[in-house]
Each structure stands twice: as C-alpha cells, then as structure tokens.
Design a protein around this motif. Structure first.
Motif, PDB file in Angstrom:
ATOM      1  N   LYS A 146       0.821  -1.218   0.000  1.00 37.68           N
ATOM      2  CA  LYS A 146       0.000   0.000   0.000  1.00 37.68           C
ATOM      3  C   LYS A 146       0.850   1.262   0.000  1.00 37.68           C
ATOM      4  O   LYS A 146       0.427   2.307  -0.511  1.00 37.68           O
ATOM      5  N   ASP A 147       2.058   1.183   0.558  1.00 35.15           N
ATOM      6  CA  ASP A 147       2.934   2.354   0.573  1.00 35.15           C
ATOM      7  C   ASP A 147       3.491   2.663  -0.803  1.00 35.15           C
ATOM      8  O   ASP A 147       3.924   3.786  -1.070  1.00 35.15           O
ATOM      9  N   ALA A 148       3.521   1.648  -1.669  1.00 30.83           N
ATOM     10  CA  ALA A 148       4.030   1.840  -3.032  1.00 30.83           C
ATOM     11  C   ALA A 148       2.902   2.066  -4.029  1.00 30.83           C
ATOM     12  O   ALA A 148       3.160   2.240  -5.226  1.00 30.83           O
ATOM     13  N   THR A 149       1.662   2.061  -3.561  1.00 33.34           N
ATOM     14  CA  THR A 149       0.495   2.226  -4.428  1.00 33.34           C
ATOM     15  C   THR A 149      -0.151   3.571  -4.127  1.00 33.34           C
ATOM     16  O   THR A 149      -0.664   3.793  -3.037  1.00 33.34           O
ATOM     17  N   THR A 150      -0.118   4.492  -5.066  1.00 35.34           N
ATOM     18  CA  THR A 150      -0.607   5.849  -4.825  1.00 35.34           C
ATOM     19  C   THR A 150      -2.112   5.880  -4.620  1.00 35.34           C
ATOM     20  O   THR A 150      -2.834   4.960  -5.017  1.00 35.34           O
ATOM     21  N   SER A 151      -2.580   6.966  -4.018  1.00 32.40           N
ATOM     22  CA  SER A 151      -4.016   7.118  -3.757  1.00 32.40           C
ATOM     23  C   SER A 151      -4.806   7.262  -5.054  1.00 32.40           C
ATOM     24  O   SER A 151      -6.015   7.016  -5.083  1.00 32.40           O
ATOM     25  N   THR A 152      -4.142   7.653  -6.124  1.00 38.76           N
ATOM     26  CA  THR A 152      -4.817   7.815  -7.416  1.00 38.76           C
ATOM     27  C   THR A 152      -4.473   6.674  -8.384  1.00 38.76           C
ATOM     28  O   THR A 152      -4.679   6.806  -9.592  1.00 38.76           O
ATOM     29  N   ALA A 153      -3.972   5.561  -7.838  1.00 42.38           N
ATOM     30  CA  ALA A 153      -3.488   4.463  -8.688  1.00 42.38           C
ATOM     31  C   ALA A 153      -4.555   3.941  -9.645  1.00 42.38           C
ATOM     32  O   ALA A 153      -4.265   3.680 -10.818  1.00 42.38           O
ATOM     33  N   GLU A 155      -7.230   5.534 -10.730  1.00 40.91           N
ATOM     34  CA  GLU A 155      -7.547   6.578 -11.704  1.00 40.91           C
ATOM     35  C   GLU A 155      -6.462   6.636 -12.781  1.00 40.91           C
ATOM     36  O   GLU A 155      -6.764   6.748 -13.979  1.00 40.91           O
ATOM     37  N   ASP A 156      -5.211   6.569 -12.340  1.00 37.81           N
ATOM     38  CA  ASP A 156      -4.092   6.569 -13.294  1.00 37.81           C
ATOM     39  C   ASP A 156      -4.156   5.337 -14.197  1.00 37.81           C
ATOM     40  O   ASP A 156      -3.844   5.419 -15.390  1.00 37.81           O
ATOM     41  N   ALA A 157      -4.571   4.191 -13.608  1.00 36.41           N
ATOM     42  CA  ALA A 157      -4.669   2.953 -14.375  1.00 36.41           C
ATOM     43  C   ALA A 157      -5.713   3.082 -15.476  1.00 36.41           C
ATOM     44  O   ALA A 157      -5.495   2.624 -16.606  1.00 36.41           O
ATOM     45  N   ILE A 158      -6.836   3.691 -15.165  1.00 36.25           N
ATOM     46  CA  ILE A 158      -7.903   3.870 -16.147  1.00 36.25           C
ATOM     47  C   ILE A 158      -7.399   4.686 -17.340  1.00 36.25           C
ATOM     48  O   ILE A 158      -7.631   4.334 -18.502  1.00 36.25           O
ATOM     49  N   LEU A 159      -6.689   5.765 -17.059  1.00 35.82           N
ATOM     50  CA  LEU A 159      -6.144   6.609 -18.137  1.00 35.82           C
ATOM     51  C   LEU A 159      -5.141   5.811 -18.981  1.00 35.82           C
ATOM     52  O   LEU A 159      -5.136   5.910 -20.210  1.00 35.82           O
ATOM     53  N   TYR A 160      -4.319   5.024 -18.308  1.00 35.34           N
ATOM     54  CA  TYR A 160      -3.335   4.192 -19.012  1.00 35.34           C
ATOM     55  C   TYR A 160      -4.026   3.167 -19.906  1.00 35.34           C
ATOM     56  O   TYR A 160      -3.654   2.980 -21.066  1.00 35.34           O
ATOM     57  N   HIS A 161      -5.052   2.514 -19.375  1.00 37.31           N
ATOM     58  CA  HIS A 161      -5.777   1.497 -20.143  1.00 37.31           C
ATOM     59  C   HIS A 161      -6.479   2.110 -21.347  1.00 37.31           C
ATOM     60  O   HIS A 161      -6.578   1.483 -22.406  1.00 37.31           O
TER      61      HIS A 161
END
Length: 232
Positions: A146-153, A155-161
């Motif tokens: 969880k410390d390596a996973t951002t709070s917007t992970a 949301e960022d993943a959706i944009l990447y996909h």
C-alpha cells in the motif's frame, strides 16, 4: 388508466433492477478464507522457503490448467526468478532465464482470461505476456504494497488502459478501497490474467525483492524454484 399504472410500475421495477446491477460489487475472492476444496500450489524457493498460493480454475480455467500441468511435469523445477523489481513484482517461469523463453502446456500461446472478481492486488499470481493472448509459461507475483500504491493508482490505471485500448476502465468502490488497503498494480488489470493469490509466504516474496540485481533486474545470486507442489 389501469394499463398505464401497470406499465409505470413495470418501468420502475426495471430501473431498480438495472441500478442494482450497476452497483453490484465484485466478490474479491482473493481475500476469502481458503477452503479444502480449493486448488493450492506450494512453491518451494531454495534458501528462502515456501510460498503458498490458491488458484482459481472457475475464473481462469485454461490458465490454471496450464500452470498446474507444467508444475506437475516438473517444468518449473530449477527455474529462477529472472526479473525482480522492488515495489512491483517478481517474475519467473522461463527455463532460459532470459525473459524471452518458455512455452505453454500446449506448446503455443493461449488466450487471456479476465474476471471481474480478480485483480492485481499485492500477492496476486498473474501471467506474464508480450501482448494480448500471448500467454506461455512465465508468471509473476505482485509485491507492491500500500505504501508503493498511490491514492490515485486506479484513476491513473484507467487513463493508461484507455491509451492502450484495453484493460480495466472502471473500478467498483470496494476494489478501490482494497487497493488502498493492501496495495498492488492496478495498471496491469485487464492486461495480465490473474489466476491465483498468495495466502502464506509474502514475507518470502519481500525477501526476494530485497536481493541485489543487475541492470536488467535479474538477481545477482540466483533465486531458484526447487519445486511447485499442486494439491487438488
């Protein structure tokens, strides 16, 4: 007037049904208590110990068949984790140890299998690939916490996909909450088949992550899979 009333009631019921369906939350079966009926795999790592996993043949039948079949043939015995990246994952399953080798149980690539109930949370066992439907023998275990996973992970993943033209483009609330709780790699959801979950031995995964690697993320001292035992 009576017919209009009946029609209005029917429309209301349909609206309730579809709203209910859209709000349905994934089961997140990766965090359910393992049962005796589940398929299990014990991965014995030389000098480290055992990583115990549960597999999900109902969600990824061909992928589990491939992994189980290769393991029972001894295909993975003596194979190393050739790619180890901190706050990301450990990858193995390639007999050539180059990241370019390995083959499936059928000696040809096979298709991806994605489930709405499985995600790339910390501890997920996933297939490595070189693009859509190119699965062979290589796999990885997600290590990012969880410390390596951002709070917007997510949301960022959706944009990447969306830029990739494939992958998960919508997350239910309980999935977002679970990523924030345990960590993981949501940018891999819908790109790599999830077919298992570590239930014991994440401390060993973390130990492997800590090993020194070269410029290609390969451990300087080999991390060897001695054997994978399957229980069905």
């Amino acid at each position: 007037m009576k017919k209009i009333g009946v029609l209005f009631l029917a429309v209301c019921m349909m609206m309730v049904f579809f709203v209910g369906c859209s709000e349905k939350q994934p089961k997140l079966i990766q965090f359910e208590q393992p049962t005796d009926s589940m398929v299990k795999a014990t991965m014995t790592i030389k000098d480290y110990g055992d990583i115990e996993l549960v597999l999900y043949p109902d969600q990824a039948p061909k992928t589990v068949e491939n992994f189980v079949g290769l393991a029972e043939k001894g295909y993975y015995d003596g194979v190393v984790f050739h790619r180890v990246i901190e706050n990301f994952m450990i990858q193995g399953g390639d007999p050539t140890a180059t990241g370019m080798g390995g083959t499936s149980l059928w000696n040809k690539p096979f298709e991806d299998e994605f489930s709405n109930d499985l995600y790339c949370f910390r501890g997920a066992l996933c297939m490595a690939n070189s693009g859509a439907n190119t699965n062979g023998s290589q796999f990885f275990i997600v290590q990012a916490d969880k410390d390596a996973t951002t709070s917007t992970a997510t949301e960022d993943a959706i944009l990447y996909h969306q830029t990739q033209g494939r992958g998960v483009t919508e997350y239910a609330d309980n999935v977002v909450e679970k990523y924030q709780e345990v960590g993981g790699t949501p940018h891999l959801d819908g790109l790599h088949t999830v077919f298992g979950q570590v239930v014991s031995g994440m401390d060993i995964v973390d130990e492997i992550i800590a090993t020194e690697t070269d410029q290609n993320d390969k451990p300087l001292e080999s991390v060897v899979i001695e054997h994978i035992k399957i229980e069905q």
